[in-house]
Design an enzyme around this catalytic site. Structure first.
Site, mmCIF file in Angstrom:
data_model
loop_
_atom_site.group_PDB
_atom_site.id
_atom_site.type_symbol
_atom_site.label_atom_id
_atom_site.label_comp_id
_atom_site.label_asym_id
_atom_site.label_seq_id
_atom_site.Cartn_x
_atom_site.Cartn_y
_atom_site.Cartn_z
ATOM 1 N N GLU A 1 -8.246 5.787 3.303
ATOM 2 C CA GLU A 1 -7.319 4.891 2.616
ATOM 3 C C GLU A 1 -8.025 3.675 2.025
ATOM 4 O OE1 GLU A 1 -3.217 2.347 3.501
ATOM 5 O OE2 GLU A 1 -4.574 2.813 5.151
ATOM 6 N N ASP B 1 -1.785 4.120 -0.539
ATOM 7 C CA ASP B 1 -0.822 3.075 -0.207
ATOM 8 C C ASP B 1 -0.578 2.243 -1.466
ATOM 9 O OD1 ASP B 1 0.377 0.625 0.640
ATOM 10 O OD2 ASP B 1 -0.316 1.005 2.679
ATOM 11 N N GLN C 1 2.155 5.600 0.963
ATOM 12 C CA GLN C 1 2.790 4.522 1.715
ATOM 13 C C GLN C 1 3.270 3.449 0.742
ATOM 14 O OE1 GLN C 1 -0.463 3.623 4.488
ATOM 15 N NE2 GLN C 1 0.762 4.453 6.162
ATOM 16 N N GLU D 1 5.574 1.345 5.296
ATOM 17 C CA GLU D 1 4.674 0.521 6.110
ATOM 18 C C GLU D 1 4.803 -0.937 5.666
ATOM 19 O OE1 GLU D 1 0.179 0.947 7.864
ATOM 20 O OE2 GLU D 1 0.363 0.817 5.686
#
Length: 260
Positions: free
Chosen positions: A141, A176, A204, A240
């Site tokens: 990530e 993300d 995310q 998140e």
């Protein structure tokens, strides 16, 4: 239609951790994720998942000394044995929780270290991890350096280059959109560029800039959710974020997408 997982490390903080599973299920989530499972026996977590009809979507491999500020081991020279032991432990939990994804945090770049050397360690560790459990998807990530100064991996293009270089079918990118917006922006085009490659293993979301609910801040998530659907993404989207108030009261963004 996008499917969402509640991130229990950030959401439902008004409840004890083991009670967050019930709270998420009551609010309509059918999947959960969180940072780490290791403070609890795997059997206890598996029971909470089963009792509430939840899927474990994701968790992270051990990150080193989290309390001391470490944020992963994968790029760190001299820590390979610890990294491998952590991956083995994560795989044990993933099997027990029927979890298909494990995030391998890159870690903080040591001061003065050559980036090329760190990337060599990183790629070797990722290739080793991917070979340990072909039925589990391992994720990397990119994280913004405002939230985690010094984090080794920050950009989508580099993450995808690493995944392509290693060439393991079960090594993918955890994209993300909160981090991506802060570092790069142009989210719709980034999604269009990377989702069709098949290398995005998890998405995310959070509001930018405060990391509150997705409907707070500068990102038009309803538009992006429609684009994600149109691009054929069938995975889970992890919520998140840090709720601005009580978690359940801030779920207006989730109602149009809640499965019934």
């Amino acid at each position: 239609m996008p499917r969402f997982a509640a991130n229990l490390s950030m959401m439902y903080g008004e409840h004890a951790f083991l009670d967050r599973f019930a709270a998420a299920a009551k609010d309509g989530f059918d999947a959960v994720e969180y940072l780490f499972p290791y403070d609890f026996p795997a059997a206890e977590l598996a029971k909470r998942l089963a009792d509430h009809g939840l899927q474990q979507a994701l968790f992270n491999a051990p990150p080193g000394d989290w309390v001391a500020g470490e944020r992963g081991l994968a790029c760190l020279p001299g820590r390979q044995d610890e990294f491998r032991a952590g991956v083995a432990r994560a795989i044990e939990y993933a099997r027990a929780l029927d979890c298909p994804r494990i995030h391998l945090m890159a870690g903080l770049a040591p001061a003065g270290a050559e980036r090329a050397a760190l990337r060599g360690v990183y790629e070797a560790n990722l290739a080793w991890a991917a070979a340990q459990a072909r039925d589990i998807t391992f994720l990397i990530e990119p994280i913004n350096t405002r939230d985690i100064p010094g984090f080794f991996l920050n950009r989508q293009d580099e993450a995808h280059d690493i995944v392509q270089r290693i060439g393991a079918a079960n090594l993918k990118v955890q994209m993300d959109l909160y981090h991506c917006q802060i570092v790069e922006g142009d989210l719709a085009k980034k999604l269009e560029a990377f989702v069709p490659t098949g290398r995005v293993g998890h998405l995310q979301i959070a509001g930018v800039p405060e990391r509150h609910e997705p409907d707070i801040g500068e990102i038009n998530y309803p538009y992006l959710f429609e684009r994600i659907d149109a691009l054929g993404y069938t995975g889970v989207i992890g919520a998140e974020y840090r709720p601005k108030g009580a978690t359940s009261a801030g779920l207006g963004w989730f109602q149009p997408w809640k499965r019934t």
